[in-house]
Enzyme design. Structure first.
Site, short mmCIF file in Angstrom:
data_model
loop_
_atom_site.label_atom_id
_atom_site.label_comp_id
_atom_site.label_asym_id
_atom_site.label_seq_id
_atom_site.Cartn_x
_atom_site.Cartn_y
_atom_site.Cartn_z
N ASN A 10 0.83 -1.09 -0.12
CA ASN A 10 0.02 -0.10 0.09
C ASN A 10 0.91 1.15 -0.12
O ASN A 10 1.42 1.64 1.00
CB ASN A 10 -0.87 -0.20 1.25
N TRP A 11 0.92 1.78 -0.93
CA TRP A 11 1.87 3.04 -1.17
C TRP A 11 1.28 4.39 -0.39
O TRP A 11 1.94 5.31 -0.61
CB TRP A 11 2.09 3.16 -2.58
N LYS A 12 0.09 4.26 -0.12
CA LYS A 12 -0.51 5.57 0.38
C LYS A 12 -0.10 6.72 -0.48
O LYS A 12 -0.26 6.64 -1.67
CB LYS A 12 -0.30 5.58 1.77
N HIS A 95 -9.41 1.44 5.12
CA HIS A 95 -7.98 1.67 5.73
C HIS A 95 -8.15 2.55 7.03
O HIS A 95 -9.04 3.47 6.91
CB HIS A 95 -7.16 2.01 4.77
N GLU A 167 -5.15 -4.54 10.85
CA GLU A 167 -3.99 -3.87 10.92
C GLU A 167 -4.45 -3.00 12.22
O GLU A 167 -5.02 -2.04 12.32
CB GLU A 167 -3.94 -2.81 9.78
N SER A 214 3.72 -1.87 10.29
CA SER A 214 5.26 -2.17 10.55
C SER A 214 5.91 -3.64 10.07
O SER A 214 6.72 -4.31 10.67
CB SER A 214 5.51 -1.82 12.01
N GLY A 235 2.91 -1.10 4.33
CA GLY A 235 3.22 0.32 3.96
C GLY A 235 4.72 0.87 3.68
O GLY A 235 5.06 0.26 2.51
P1 13P Z 1 3.28 0.31 7.65
O1 13P Z 1 3.76 -1.20 7.03
O2 13P Z 1 3.95 1.52 7.18
O3 13P Z 1 3.11 0.20 9.19
O4 13P Z 1 1.73 0.45 7.19
C1 13P Z 1 0.75 -0.48 7.13
C2 13P Z 1 -0.30 0.01 6.53
O5 13P Z 1 -1.07 0.87 6.81
C3 13P Z 1 -0.68 -1.00 5.35
O6 13P Z 1 -1.83 -0.71 4.78
#
Ligand code: 13P
Length: 256
Positions: A10-12, A95, A167, A214, A235
């Site tokens: 998930n590149w956000k 999300h 999550e 994480s 992420g």
């Molecule tokens: P991180 O892997 O940066 O903690 O993010 C997790 C996330 O929200 C994936 O959707």
């Protein structure tokens, strides 16, 4: 029952279209093997069609980070699931960042899930508790309620297309992941067993459930070794080719 693991990056709100395409082109050949693991990346909407074009014919699938339930209409700034259909295999919904900052409700997550399934795509439904809820011992009850709300009215047959991502919000982007064992316990009791009650053993035992929060190459094996965890929603570590490749390698090795 064998469940094919799925690792989704998930590149956000990261990577401009040029960066996203260059990244996808570099990543795709590195993860071309590992046939027993599904892998996908979720670019921003701005980069999504370009990344989908760049990845066409590769084993790396494309996911959207959201999708509106209406096919089209007066919904400024939204992108419909119908419009996404030619470009993506998966759509992430619910999300916690959208729930926290953009008023994403359980009701909308449910509408989106149904629209995604109606278009023949697969929803990745994200659920998870806050730190306060976790510390108050409300995790299972809360996650269970999110799962029930998201799945309302979804048929047992459609459940074969659904992925749920657990999550815990306190583990997202904090470097503080849940332990594999703890994540597995919550995933089993709050997600898989809830689906077992709502449907039956066959649906529950074939449901794919990801852990997210994480996830890094250093802790991936711990998560993938758990019986109820079928992949990861990633992420930060999905923004680096080497790290994301390592996550897929580890999933293939441990789950394969
Ligand atoms: P991180 O892997 O940066 O903690 O993010 C997790 C996330 O929200 C994936 O959707």
């Amino acid at each position: 029952m064998a469940r094919t693991p799925i690792i989704c990056g998930n590149w956000k709100m990261n990577k401009r279209p040029d960066e996203a395409v260059a990244f996808a082109r570099e990543l795709a050949p590195k993860v071309a093997e590992f046939g027993n693991v599904e892998r996908a990346v979720a670019p921003t909407f701005l980069a999504l069609t370009a990344v989908a074009d760049a990845l066409r014919g590769t084993a790396l699938q494309v996911a959207a980070q959201d999708g509106h339930w209406a096919a089209e209409g007066a919904y400024t700034s939204e992108v419909s699931v119908t419009m996404l259909r030619p470009y993506v295999s998966y759509v992430i919904i619910g999300h916690s960042e959208r729930r926290a900052y953009l008023n994403e409700s359980d009701e909308n997550v449910n509408r989106k899930a149904k629209a995604i399934l109606a278009e023949g795509l697969r929803p990745i439904i994200a659920v998870g508790e806050s730190l306060a809820q976790n510390e108050a011992g409300e995790t299972v009850e809360f996650v269970r309620s999110q799962v029930m709300a998201a799945l309302a009215g979804i048929s047992a047959a459609d459940m074969a297309e659904v992925v749920i991502a657990y999550e815990p919000i306190w583990a997202i982007g904090t470097g503080r992941s849940a332990s594999g064992e703890l994540a597995d316990r919550i995933i089993k009791s709050a997600v898989r067993d809830t689906v077992r009650e709502l449907y039956d053993d066959a649906v529950a035992d074939s449901l794919r459930i990801q852990y997210g929060g994480s996830v890094k190459p250093g802790n991936m094996e711990e998560f993938m070794s758990q019986p109820n965890i079928d992949g990861a929603l990633v992420g930060g570590a999905s923004l680096q080719v080497a790290d994301f490749t390592a996550l897929i390698e580890i999933a293939a090795r441990v789950k394969g």
